[in-house]
Design an enzyme around this catalytic site. Sequence first.
Site, PDB file in Angstrom:
ATOM      1  N   SER A 193     -10.482  -0.199   3.814  1.00  0.00           N
ATOM      2  CA  SER A 193      -9.601  -0.439   4.969  1.00  0.00           C
ATOM      3  C   SER A 193      -9.041   0.887   5.458  1.00  0.00           C
ATOM      4  O   SER A 193      -8.484   1.653   4.676  1.00  0.00           O
ATOM      5  CB  SER A 193      -8.416  -1.320   4.569  1.00  0.00           C
ATOM      6  OG  SER A 193      -8.853  -2.589   4.196  1.00  0.00           O
TER       7      SER A 193
ATOM      8  N   ARG B 255       0.830  -1.217   0.000  1.00  0.00           N
ATOM      9  CA  ARG B 255       0.000   0.000   0.000  1.00  0.00           C
ATOM     10  C   ARG B 255       0.866   1.270   0.000  1.00  0.00           C
ATOM     11  O   ARG B 255       0.559   2.247   0.689  1.00  0.00           O
ATOM     12  CB  ARG B 255      -0.924   0.036   1.225  1.00  0.00           C
ATOM     13  CG  ARG B 255      -1.964  -1.042   1.261  1.00  0.00           C
ATOM     14  CD  ARG B 255      -2.933  -0.928   0.077  1.00  0.00           C
ATOM     15  NE  ARG B 255      -4.106  -1.751   0.323  1.00  0.00           N
ATOM     16  CZ  ARG B 255      -4.144  -3.062   0.087  1.00  0.00           C
ATOM     17  NH1 ARG B 255      -3.098  -3.671  -0.452  1.00  0.00           N
ATOM     18  NH2 ARG B 255      -5.243  -3.741   0.344  1.00  0.00           N
TER      19      ARG B 255
ATOM     20  N   GLU C  19      -4.368   3.910   6.285  1.00  0.00           N
ATOM     21  CA  GLU C  19      -4.186   3.675   4.841  1.00  0.00           C
ATOM     22  C   GLU C  19      -4.547   4.915   4.024  1.00  0.00           C
ATOM     23  O   GLU C  19      -3.808   5.277   3.106  1.00  0.00           O
ATOM     24  CB  GLU C  19      -5.018   2.461   4.412  1.00  0.00           C
ATOM     25  CG  GLU C  19      -4.649   1.976   3.027  1.00  0.00           C
ATOM     26  CD  GLU C  19      -5.536   0.859   2.529  1.00  0.00           C
ATOM     27  OE1 GLU C  19      -5.408  -0.260   3.041  1.00  0.00           O
ATOM     28  OE2 GLU C  19      -6.342   1.115   1.630  1.00  0.00           O
TER      29      GLU C  19
HETATM   30  N1  EPU Z   1     -11.431  -9.901  11.078  1.00  0.00           N
HETATM   31  C1  EPU Z   1     -11.931  -9.675  12.328  1.00  0.00           C
HETATM   32  N2  EPU Z   1     -12.960  -8.806  12.473  1.00  0.00           N
HETATM   33  C2  EPU Z   1     -13.514  -8.139  11.428  1.00  0.00           C
HETATM   34  C3  EPU Z   1     -13.014  -8.392  10.128  1.00  0.00           C
HETATM   35  C4  EPU Z   1     -11.967  -9.278   9.959  1.00  0.00           C
HETATM   36  O1  EPU Z   1     -11.446 -10.258  13.314  1.00  0.00           O
HETATM   37  O2  EPU Z   1     -14.416  -7.342  11.654  1.00  0.00           O
HETATM   38  C5  EPU Z   1     -10.268 -10.810  10.916  1.00  0.00           C
HETATM   39  C6  EPU Z   1     -10.649 -12.153  10.380  1.00  0.00           C
HETATM   40  O3  EPU Z   1      -9.990 -13.139  11.178  1.00  0.00           O
HETATM   41  C7  EPU Z   1     -10.062 -12.191   8.987  1.00  0.00           C
HETATM   42  C8  EPU Z   1      -8.915 -11.201   9.090  1.00  0.00           C
HETATM   43  O4  EPU Z   1      -9.346 -10.229  10.048  1.00  0.00           O
HETATM   44  O5  EPU Z   1      -9.615 -13.452   8.652  1.00  0.00           O
HETATM   45  C9  EPU Z   1      -8.577 -10.515   7.777  1.00  0.00           C
HETATM   46  O6  EPU Z   1      -9.747  -9.867   7.273  1.00  0.00           O
HETATM   47  P1  EPU Z   1     -10.035  -9.758   5.703  1.00  0.00           P
HETATM   48  O7  EPU Z   1      -9.924 -11.086   5.063  1.00  0.00           O
HETATM   49  O8  EPU Z   1     -11.306  -8.982   5.513  1.00  0.00           O
HETATM   50  O9  EPU Z   1      -8.802  -8.943   5.118  1.00  0.00           O
HETATM   51  P2  EPU Z   1      -8.039  -7.673   5.670  1.00  0.00           P
HETATM   52  O10 EPU Z   1      -6.638  -8.074   5.961  1.00  0.00           O
HETATM   53  O11 EPU Z   1      -8.793  -7.011   6.768  1.00  0.00           O
HETATM   54  C10 EPU Z   1      -7.103  -6.909   3.341  1.00  0.00           C
HETATM   55  C11 EPU Z   1      -7.027  -5.611   2.581  1.00  0.00           C
HETATM   56  C12 EPU Z   1      -8.342  -5.353   1.860  1.00  0.00           C
HETATM   57  C13 EPU Z   1      -8.569  -6.493   0.870  1.00  0.00           C
HETATM   58  C14 EPU Z   1      -8.645  -7.812   1.687  1.00  0.00           C
HETATM   59  C15 EPU Z   1      -8.730  -9.026   0.769  1.00  0.00           C
HETATM   60  C16 EPU Z   1      -5.457  -4.222   3.794  1.00  0.00           C
HETATM   61  C17 EPU Z   1      -5.285  -3.048   4.708  1.00  0.00           C
HETATM   62  N3  EPU Z   1      -6.730  -4.537   3.507  1.00  0.00           N
HETATM   63  O12 EPU Z   1      -8.067  -6.715   4.362  1.00  0.00           O
HETATM   64  O13 EPU Z   1      -8.179  -4.151   1.088  1.00  0.00           O
HETATM   65  O14 EPU Z   1      -9.789  -6.315   0.164  1.00  0.00           O
HETATM   66  O15 EPU Z   1      -7.423  -7.979   2.470  1.00  0.00           O
HETATM   67  O16 EPU Z   1      -7.533  -9.176   0.075  1.00  0.00           O
HETATM   68  O17 EPU Z   1      -4.472  -4.791   3.353  1.00  0.00           O
HETATM   69  C18 EPU Z   1      -8.538  -1.810   1.153  1.00  0.00           C
HETATM   70  O18 EPU Z   1      -7.318  -1.675   1.071  1.00  0.00           O
HETATM   71  O19 EPU Z   1      -9.318  -0.798   1.209  1.00  0.00           O
HETATM   72  C19 EPU Z   1      -9.120  -3.139   1.218  1.00  0.00           C
HETATM   73  C20 EPU Z   1     -10.418  -3.351   1.386  1.00  0.00           C
END
Ligand code: EPU
Length: 341
Positions: free
Chosen positions: A236, A163, A331
């Site tokens: 995010s 990012r 971000e």
């Molecule tokens: N989780 C929680 N609570 C929540 C949501 C998620 O505990 O309310 C935990 C879950 O265990 C889940 C983990 O967090 O397994 C990761 O969550 P998620 O799979 O939604 O992915 P993320 O790491 O939160 C990242 C990117 C997203 C992208 C997704 C899918 C970043 C900062 N964010 O989110 O990007 O869509 O992976 O690849 O790297 C963005 O940048 O705006 C964005 C949406």
Amino acid sequence: MESELIKSDFDLTSFNTLALPSRAQYFCKAIDQETLMQALLFAKHRGLAISIVASGSNVVLPEKISGLVINPGMQGIVRKGNRLRVAAGVLWDHLVRESIYTSGLFGLENLSGIPGTVGAAPIQNIGAYGIEVADRFKALSAIDLRTLEQHRFDTDTCQFGYRSSIFKKALTDQFIIIEVELALGSQPVPCLDYVELEQQVGPQKLQDYPRAIRDAVLQLRQQKLPDPRHRPNVGSFFKNPVISVSEYDALVAELGSIPGHSEGDTWKVSAAWLIDQLDFKGHRVGGAQVSNQHALVIENVGGASFSDILTLTREVQTAVQENYRIALEPEPVFFNPSRQI
Ligand code: EPU
């Protein structure tokens, strides 16, 4: 001073997906390069600061922005072999759809549904479901806001990171990106590293994967993330923190486990999980709220101000620092309120 090209005291509320009330001293929608140059000269002759706001899906805007705000609106996608040269104002998801359905080129399908424009995509090296724009990037053209000269940046000079790019670091606020060139494939190479994506897509014939992946990603995003049209947000709000193996081991010893994955000699851990553990979902400061749907998202639930967002950001950062000794990095780009009129 108002002209057809340059508007004054312009309302930017509909130009940021957090729907924060914000007004620009001057505003220009640059629909082509000629308009852009005229706008840049207007600012240069008057000594005005220049800010760029594209679709506003990754910014936190203050109430007033002094100087000239430029909205890059240049359109057009030109194909040359497996490469696409895309004007900065094209919406990112429009490009993804066109690349699959019109050009028959593959490689962007995992990045379906990401809000924002093509010109903004390399700045924060957008990424999702195992792919980043850097993986498909060839070059970009940008104009130096001080000299008004055009420069070309290749993958190395962009210095892409998670990012991040040189445009969020050494060259912050110094260039306006006008065109991005991407190198795609004529044969699908499905990337199904994310288990939840692989399950949603299921087995397909090779040629059918890109469309199936696009549909699955759109569905997953819709299930997980609040829709900015109804719950104004910028996706995010924090990056997933990268910590050392020893920091990770110490936290696992305390907490049992933390969702994340190892990257060489570091771990990238889930910021959403950390924030969720601290019961921030639904927590509000004024009109700003940690989303009940996804802990990594901050929503404007009505009447939020720049300072509500800032206070909530600091509360989350402080709690994560105190409880887990982890510094969370936002971000989106916070516009500098000292540029206020
Ligand atoms: N989780 C929680 N609570 C929540 C949501 C998620 O505990 O309310 C935990 C879950 O265990 C889940 C983990 O967090 O397994 C990761 O969550 P998620 O799979 O939604 O992915 P993320 O790491 O939160 C990242 C990117 C997203 C992208 C997704 C899918 C970043 C900062 N964010 O989110 O990007 O869509 O992976 O690849 O790297 C963005 O940048 O705006 C964005 C949406």
